[in-house]
Design a protein around this motif. Structure first.
Motif, PDB file in Angstrom:
ATOM      1  N   VAL A  25      50.078  69.016  58.895  1.00 59.97           N
ATOM      2  CA  VAL A  25      48.938  69.796  58.424  1.00 59.97           C
ATOM      3  C   VAL A  25      48.228  68.981  57.342  1.00 59.97           C
ATOM      4  CG1 VAL A  25      49.988  72.034  58.951  1.00 59.97           C
ATOM      5  CG2 VAL A  25      50.284  71.041  56.674  1.00 59.97           C
ATOM      6  N   SER A  26      47.056  69.429  56.944  1.00 64.27           N
ATOM      7  CA  SER A  26      46.314  68.699  55.917  1.00 64.27           C
ATOM      8  C   SER A  26      46.893  68.980  54.536  1.00 64.27           C
ATOM      9  CB  SER A  26      44.843  69.107  55.942  1.00 64.27           C
ATOM     10  OG  SER A  26      44.696  70.412  55.417  1.00 64.27           O
ATOM     11  N   GLN A  27      46.576  68.097  53.608  1.00 66.73           N
ATOM     12  CA  GLN A  27      47.006  68.300  52.227  1.00 66.73           C
ATOM     13  C   GLN A  27      46.350  69.548  51.648  1.00 66.73           C
ATOM     14  OE1 GLN A  27      46.777  64.718  49.837  1.00 66.73           O
ATOM     15  NE2 GLN A  27      47.387  63.467  51.591  1.00 66.73           N
ATOM     16  N   ASP A  28      45.139  69.848  52.082  1.00 66.36           N
ATOM     17  CA  ASP A  28      44.458  71.067  51.625  1.00 66.36           C
ATOM     18  C   ASP A  28      45.201  72.324  52.072  1.00 66.36           C
ATOM     19  OD1 ASP A  28      42.484  69.695  50.288  1.00 66.36           O
ATOM     20  OD2 ASP A  28      41.051  69.787  51.945  1.00 66.36           O
ATOM     21  N   THR A  29      45.749  72.292  53.285  1.00 70.66           N
ATOM     22  CA  THR A  29      46.546  73.421  53.775  1.00 70.66           C
ATOM     23  C   THR A  29      47.773  73.609  52.901  1.00 70.66           C
ATOM     24  OG1 THR A  29      45.759  73.141  56.043  1.00 70.66           O
ATOM     25  CG2 THR A  29      47.845  74.327  55.748  1.00 70.66           C
ATOM     26  N   ILE A  30      48.433  72.517  52.562  1.00 71.29           N
ATOM     27  CA  ILE A  30      49.613  72.596  51.687  1.00 71.29           C
ATOM     28  C   ILE A  30      49.212  73.192  50.342  1.00 71.29           C
ATOM     29  CG2 ILE A  30      51.369  71.263  50.454  1.00 71.29           C
ATOM     30  CD1 ILE A  30      51.883  71.432  53.476  1.00 71.29           C
ATOM     31  N   ARG A  31      48.098  72.726  49.778  1.00 70.27           N
ATOM     32  CA  ARG A  31      47.634  73.252  48.480  1.00 70.27           C
ATOM     33  C   ARG A  31      47.333  74.758  48.573  1.00 70.27           C
ATOM     34  NH1 ARG A  31      44.789  68.275  48.638  1.00 70.27           N
ATOM     35  NH2 ARG A  31      45.674  66.790  47.155  1.00 70.27           N
ATOM     36  N   THR A  32      46.747  75.181  49.682  1.00 68.70           N
ATOM     37  CA  THR A  32      46.460  76.604  49.883  1.00 68.70           C
ATOM     38  C   THR A  32      47.750  77.408  49.923  1.00 68.70           C
ATOM     39  OG1 THR A  32      44.425  76.107  51.090  1.00 68.70           O
ATOM     40  CG2 THR A  32      45.385  78.295  51.435  1.00 68.70           C
ATOM     41  N   TRP A  33      48.741  76.921  50.670  1.00 67.52           N
ATOM     42  CA  TRP A  33      50.028  77.624  50.752  1.00 67.52           C
ATOM     43  C   TRP A  33      50.702  77.687  49.389  1.00 67.52           C
ATOM     44  CZ3 TRP A  33      52.010  74.805  55.763  1.00 67.52           C
ATOM     45  CH2 TRP A  33      51.375  75.365  56.882  1.00 67.52           C
TER      46      TRP A  33
END
Length: 66
Positions: A25-33
């Protein structure tokens, strides 16, 4: 050192980039989670650190969807 200590396997910590690659997944997805409190994460100063075993358990428990 004791034999028990020598036999222990120490799990490496991984960073945000590594966990994003690991989960595809993208780093942005990780940050969102992280922001939503979904993903098991630790802070080391300003950096996020993860344990693969905890992330794997999180996935197995089905928490990746919410």
């Amino acid at each position: 050192m004791s034999t028990e200590y020598e036999n222990m396997q120490v799990e490496k910590w991984v960073n945000l980039e590594d966990i994003a690659d690991y989960l595809s997944v993208s780093q942005d997805t990780i940050r969102t989670w992280i922001k939503e409190g979904k993903l098991p994460v630790y802070r080391a100063g300003k950096r996020y650190k993860f344990k693969i075993s905890e992330v794997d358990e999180w996935i197995r428990e089905g928490k990746i969807n919410g």
